[in-house]
Design a protein around this motif. Structure first.
Motif, PDB file in Angstrom:
ATOM      1  N   GLU A   9      -7.533  -3.728  36.039  1.00  0.00           N
ATOM      2  CA  GLU A   9      -8.386  -4.295  37.079  1.00  0.00           C
ATOM      3  C   GLU A   9      -8.014  -5.749  37.376  1.00  0.00           C
ATOM      4  O   GLU A   9      -8.047  -6.177  38.514  1.00  0.00           O
ATOM      5  N   LEU A  10      -7.657  -6.477  36.342  1.00  0.00           N
ATOM      6  CA  LEU A  10      -7.297  -7.887  36.528  1.00  0.00           C
ATOM      7  C   LEU A  10      -5.886  -8.061  37.074  1.00  0.00           C
ATOM      8  O   LEU A  10      -5.638  -8.926  37.903  1.00  0.00           O
ATOM      9  N   TYR A  11      -4.965  -7.251  36.588  1.00  0.00           N
ATOM     10  CA  TYR A  11      -3.556  -7.381  36.963  1.00  0.00           C
ATOM     11  C   TYR A  11      -3.038  -6.025  37.438  1.00  0.00           C
ATOM     12  O   TYR A  11      -2.572  -5.221  36.631  1.00  0.00           O
ATOM     13  N   HIS A  12      -3.088  -5.797  38.744  1.00  0.00           N
ATOM     14  CA  HIS A  12      -2.678  -4.510  39.300  1.00  0.00           C
ATOM     15  C   HIS A  12      -1.210  -4.194  39.029  1.00  0.00           C
ATOM     16  O   HIS A  12      -0.846  -3.037  38.891  1.00  0.00           O
ATOM     17  N   GLN A  13      -0.372  -5.200  38.934  1.00  0.00           N
ATOM     18  CA  GLN A  13       1.048  -4.972  38.710  1.00  0.00           C
ATOM     19  C   GLN A  13       1.316  -4.395  37.317  1.00  0.00           C
ATOM     20  O   GLN A  13       2.347  -3.771  37.088  1.00  0.00           O
ATOM     21  N   GLU A  14       0.378  -4.596  36.365  1.00  0.00           N
ATOM     22  CA  GLU A  14       0.540  -4.062  35.013  1.00  0.00           C
ATOM     23  C   GLU A  14       0.482  -2.535  35.005  1.00  0.00           C
ATOM     24  O   GLU A  14       1.041  -1.896  34.120  1.00  0.00           O
ATOM     25  N   LEU A  15      -0.180  -1.969  35.983  1.00  0.00           N
ATOM     26  CA  LEU A  15      -0.353  -0.521  36.037  1.00  0.00           C
ATOM     27  C   LEU A  15       0.981   0.196  36.142  1.00  0.00           C
ATOM     28  O   LEU A  15       1.202   1.211  35.486  1.00  0.00           O
ATOM     29  N   LYS A  16       1.852  -0.307  36.951  1.00  0.00           N
ATOM     30  CA  LYS A  16       3.168   0.307  37.133  1.00  0.00           C
ATOM     31  C   LYS A  16       3.935   0.325  35.810  1.00  0.00           C
ATOM     32  O   LYS A  16       4.593   1.305  35.478  1.00  0.00           O
ATOM     33  N   ARG A  17       3.803  -0.730  35.045  1.00  0.00           N
ATOM     34  CA  ARG A  17       4.497  -0.806  33.755  1.00  0.00           C
ATOM     35  C   ARG A  17       3.831   0.090  32.710  1.00  0.00           C
ATOM     36  O   ARG A  17       4.497   0.745  31.921  1.00  0.00           O
ATOM     37  N   ILE A  28       1.534   2.836  33.159  1.00  0.00           N
ATOM     38  CA  ILE A  28       1.436   4.272  33.422  1.00  0.00           C
ATOM     39  C   ILE A  28       2.438   4.775  34.455  1.00  0.00           C
ATOM     40  O   ILE A  28       2.478   5.948  34.738  1.00  0.00           O
ATOM     41  N   ARG A  29       3.202   3.876  35.044  1.00  0.00           N
ATOM     42  CA  ARG A  29       4.206   4.231  36.051  1.00  0.00           C
ATOM     43  C   ARG A  29       3.604   4.816  37.323  1.00  0.00           C
ATOM     44  O   ARG A  29       4.157   5.725  37.916  1.00  0.00           O
ATOM     45  N   ILE A  30       2.450   4.301  37.704  1.00  0.00           N
ATOM     46  CA  ILE A  30       1.785   4.728  38.940  1.00  0.00           C
ATOM     47  C   ILE A  30       1.315   3.474  39.675  1.00  0.00           C
ATOM     48  O   ILE A  30       0.866   2.518  39.046  1.00  0.00           O
ATOM     49  N   LYS A  31       1.377   3.493  40.986  1.00  0.00           N
ATOM     50  CA  LYS A  31       0.896   2.372  41.779  1.00  0.00           C
ATOM     51  C   LYS A  31      -0.627   2.357  41.776  1.00  0.00           C
ATOM     52  O   LYS A  31      -1.274   3.395  41.647  1.00  0.00           O
TER      53      LYS A  31
END
Length: 131
Positions: free
Chosen positions: A9-17, A19-22
């Motif tokens: 929630e705080l860092y959306h760019q972390e999601l890609k790293r 779980i590999r999903i946007k």
């Protein structure tokens, strides 16, 4: 310890790293899962024989966003249920139950090819861990 969901929630760019999903894709997935969860709960409610009045009892331990995130983190990162429980602040045996519940919902939402791919990866890792 910050839960993965709070970090996402705080860092959306972390999601890609993680779980590999946007972020946009996971929000769509969460919305679909939430809709299917409500349908599933309504089906369960119709078949249920009530001893306690409707609305009584314990509240759900996880909201759909947490459940989907827990499921996706487990499918991609492969931590033990104990570690996953620590990350999401849930008991280990409840983590297993919640994971299985949300995997079933994701199976109904995602195309079968993606679910099968995740299952194959999961089996390969479990078999490798046993050896």
């Amino acid at each position: 310890m910050t839960s993965p969901l709070e970090r996402i929630e705080l860092y959306h760019q972390e999601l890609k790293r993680l779980i590999r999903i946007k972020y946009k894709d996971i929000m769509t997935l969460v919305a679909l899962a939430e809709k299917r969860d409500l349908e599933k709960q309504a089906e369960i409610e119709q078949r249920k024989i009530r001893l306690i009045a409707s609305g009584g009892g314990r509240k759900a331990e996880m909201n759909p966003k947490e459940g989907v995130c827990l499921c996706l983190v487990d499918l991609r990162q492969k931590p033990t249920f104990e570690i996953l429980g620590l990350l999401f602040d849930v008991l280990r045996r409840k983590t297993n139950t919640r994971f299985n519940y949300w995997v079933e919902i994701l199976r109904e939402i995602l195309p079968i090819s993606q679910v099968e791919e995740l299952k194959k990866i999961s089996k390969n890792i479990k078999n490798y861990a046993k050896d």
